[in-house]
Design an enzyme around this catalytic site. Structure first.
Site, PDB file in Angstrom:
ATOM      1  N   GLU A 118       0.729  -1.471  -0.031  1.00 36.08           N
ATOM      2  CA  GLU A 118      -0.043   0.011   0.075  1.00 36.08           C
ATOM      3  C   GLU A 118       0.706   1.348  -0.082  1.00 36.08           C
ATOM      4  O   GLU A 118       1.948   1.332   0.736  1.00 36.08           O
ATOM      5  CB  GLU A 118      -0.874  -0.039   1.201  1.00 36.08           C
ATOM      6  N   CYS A 142       6.936  -5.813  14.939  1.00 34.98           N
ATOM      7  CA  CYS A 142       6.614  -4.996  16.086  1.00 34.98           C
ATOM      8  C   CYS A 142       5.045  -5.445  16.608  1.00 34.98           C
ATOM      9  O   CYS A 142       4.253  -5.347  15.830  1.00 34.98           O
ATOM     10  CB  CYS A 142       6.710  -3.601  15.495  1.00 34.98           C
ATOM     11  N   CYS A 367      -0.810   5.512  10.468  1.00 34.86           N
ATOM     12  CA  CYS A 367       0.667   4.780  10.777  1.00 34.86           C
ATOM     13  C   CYS A 367       0.185   3.373  11.537  1.00 34.86           C
ATOM     14  O   CYS A 367      -0.508   3.215  12.452  1.00 34.86           O
ATOM     15  CB  CYS A 367       1.468   5.642  11.847  1.00 34.86           C
TER      16      CYS A 367
HETATM   17  N1  SAH Z   1       9.969  -0.237   9.486  1.00 39.22           N
HETATM   18  C1  SAH Z   1      10.043   1.211   9.425  1.00 39.22           C
HETATM   19  C2  SAH Z   1       9.053   1.766   8.459  1.00 39.22           C
HETATM   20  C3  SAH Z   1       7.712   1.935   8.976  1.00 39.22           C
HETATM   21  S1  SAH Z   1       7.440   3.335   9.460  1.00 39.22           S
HETATM   22  C4  SAH Z   1       9.667   1.704  10.889  1.00 39.22           C
HETATM   23  O1  SAH Z   1       9.624   0.924  11.817  1.00 39.22           O
HETATM   24  O2  SAH Z   1      10.393   2.955  11.058  1.00 39.22           O
HETATM   25  C5  SAH Z   1       5.721   3.327  10.303  1.00 39.22           C
HETATM   26  C6  SAH Z   1       5.724   4.034  11.504  1.00 39.22           C
HETATM   27  O3  SAH Z   1       4.203   3.960  12.185  1.00 39.22           O
HETATM   28  C7  SAH Z   1       6.646   3.599  12.542  1.00 39.22           C
HETATM   29  O4  SAH Z   1       7.164   4.595  13.432  1.00 39.22           O
HETATM   30  C8  SAH Z   1       5.800   2.709  13.386  1.00 39.22           C
HETATM   31  O5  SAH Z   1       6.533   2.114  14.615  1.00 39.22           O
HETATM   32  C9  SAH Z   1       4.484   3.336  13.501  1.00 39.22           C
HETATM   33  N2  SAH Z   1       3.465   2.465  13.951  1.00 39.22           N
HETATM   34  C10 SAH Z   1       3.344   1.125  13.551  1.00 39.22           C
HETATM   35  N3  SAH Z   1       2.089   0.513  14.114  1.00 39.22           N
HETATM   36  C11 SAH Z   1       1.587   1.817  14.556  1.00 39.22           C
HETATM   37  C12 SAH Z   1       0.225   1.789  15.116  1.00 39.22           C
HETATM   38  N4  SAH Z   1      -0.500   0.725  15.498  1.00 39.22           N
HETATM   39  N5  SAH Z   1      -0.215   3.110  15.764  1.00 39.22           N
HETATM   40  C13 SAH Z   1       0.926   4.089  15.470  1.00 39.22           C
HETATM   41  N6  SAH Z   1       2.154   3.996  14.772  1.00 39.22           N
HETATM   42  C14 SAH Z   1       2.175   2.756  14.480  1.00 39.22           C
END
Ligand code: SAH
Length: 403
Positions: A118, A142, A367
């Site tokens: 996406e 994560c 995010c």
């Molecule tokens: N792998 C890279 C790129 C992904 S960025 C990284 O981890 O930075 C996506 C961002 O959204 C990251 O900061 C991630 O930690 C955040 N994120 C992931 N799941 C989320 C959620 N459920 N709510 C808010 N932020 C989230």
């Protein structure tokens, strides 16, 4: 179809320049200028002048967004015809195109092998960012991230990464590349995947995006977000010079080990040391530390104070992200008050600490909410599925015969 054709080859094939399409034409998107010139020569065009033609093609592809060779009026007519027979300028297929009530737009993209990822456009009043994916799925798992519940299917190649930008530009009608006033003014490598685990393809794509005679989005307007692949951080700064964002999310290793399991490999101390050494940092160019606010996990005033202590000496800003929920997520978002108190402590210590307004929640575009239906299937899975299909077919036939 053979197994070979079904199982995506993660490591090897996608980055081969000048990869032929099933119809034998060569995809030009994602090639460097030098590779375009080589592809022209390999297709039988004269060596003399190949570099110049590559530059002309570059202009048409990346400045004008032109996909139809017959419209490339600065090229001789017979050359245009030969190009159309041998080359192709593609886009990922937009399998779904969703628009949020807040203007955020999410595309589900389908690539040539059927895998999906996406990208999300987040418009502001007079500009906008495109959130670009680097992989189909993600290996990082994560705990709070929806994409993390998918397995890594494969890396995206440079054409597929740059293709996301091209598709958004098409949709926004921003060809030829406008010098200013663009609604696609910034790029954030914050979509699905870990960009520093696919650095070569991401770097190649971003160099195309930054090229001043094409898409021309400068490195100052590009942010790469990583969960902390420490050994790649310096290279990212030296080779690309883009802004860096770190998905920090916790200030203690015992908590970060759980919510960002990559921390077990690269703990907070090593991560912050790599950040302090990131090339080109200054007070005007700070690293963004992303911090998702999880109720009862990482959101106390003591956490905020510890964050301030850890960031000492690093030109930094903090971006607080209210947790975006997804089905069966094991966490809840911190209360507004907890977020406000946290932000205030960080702010009073001299760091900007805005709370990121969630965008596109209604279309699961915020995010951490991105997830496609692509699933990594092992050869064993595929064989099992085939066997099951064959059994079902045999049973159906047997039932048909006996009926
Ligand atoms: N792998 C890279 C790129 C992904 S960025 C990284 O981890 O930075 C996506 C961002 O959204 C990251 O900061 C991630 O930690 C955040 N994120 C992931 N799941 C989320 C959620 N459920 N709510 C808010 N932020 C989230």
């Amino acid at each position: 179809m053979t197994l070979q054709a079904i199982v995506p080859d993660i490591a090897a094939k996608p980055d081969k320049p000048a990869l032929p399409l099933p119809d034998g034409r060569v995809e030009l998107l994602g090639l460097t200028r030098g590779e375009i010139a080589e592809a022209l020569i390999a297709a039988g065009e004269a060596e003399k002048g190949a570099k110049m033609r590559a530059n002309q093609l570059w202009h048409w592809i990346y400045h004008r967004g032109q996909r139809d060779f017959s419209q490339m009026t600065t090229l001789a007519k017979d050359l245009r015809e030969r190009l159309a027979q041998r080359f192709h300028i593609g886009r990922p297929l937009a399998a779904r195109d969703l628009q949020s009530s807040d203007g955020t737009r999410k595309w589900l993209l389908r690539f040539a092998d059927g895998e999906e990822a996406e990208s999300v456009h987040i418009p502001e009043e007079d500009r906008g960012a495109l959130c670009v994916s680097s992989q189909v799925g993600c290996t990082l798992t994560c705990r709070f991230c929806h994409t993390g519940t998918m397995k890594l299917v494969r890396n995206l190649n440079a054409a597929e990464i740059v293709g996301q930008v091209m598709l958004a530009r098409d949709a926004l009608g921003e060809w030829p590349s406008p010098p200013d006033g663009r609604m696609l003014s910034n790029i954030v490598m914050m979509g699905m995947g870990e960009p520093l685990y696919n650095f070569d393809h991401v770097a190649k794509a971003l160099k195309i995006v930054m090229d001043g005679e094409g898409i021309a989005i400068s490195k100052r307007r590009i942010t790469l977000s990583t969960a902390g692949v420490v050994p790649m951080i310096e290279r990212c700064g030296a080779e690309l010079g883009v802004n860096l964002a770190i998905s920090l999310h916790a200030v203690r290793d015992d908590i970060r080990d759980v919510i960002v399991p990559l921390n077990r490999k690269y703990p907070i101390k090593d991560l912050l040391a790599a950040c302090a050494n990131y090339p080109g940092l200054s007070n005007a160019r700070r690293i963004t530390f992303e911090y998702v606010m999880l109720k009862g996990v990482n959101d106390t005033p003591a956490d905020a104070r510890e964050l301030v202590r850890l960031l000492k000496g690093i030109p930094a800003k903090v971006n607080l992200i209210p947790f975006n929920a997804w089905p069966d997520a094991p966490y809840e978002c911190s209360s507004d008050k907890a977020i406000r108190d946290f932000s205030e402590i960080v702010f009073n210590a001299g760091y900007s600490s805005p709370v990121r307004t969630p965008r596109g929640r209604d279309i699961m575009a915020a995010c951490g909410q991105l997830k496609s239906a692509s699933v990594k299937r092992s050869k064993a899975d595929i064989l099992r599925e085939q066997a099951a299909k064959e059994t079902a077919l045999a049973q159906a036939q047997a039932a048909g015969l006996s009926a």
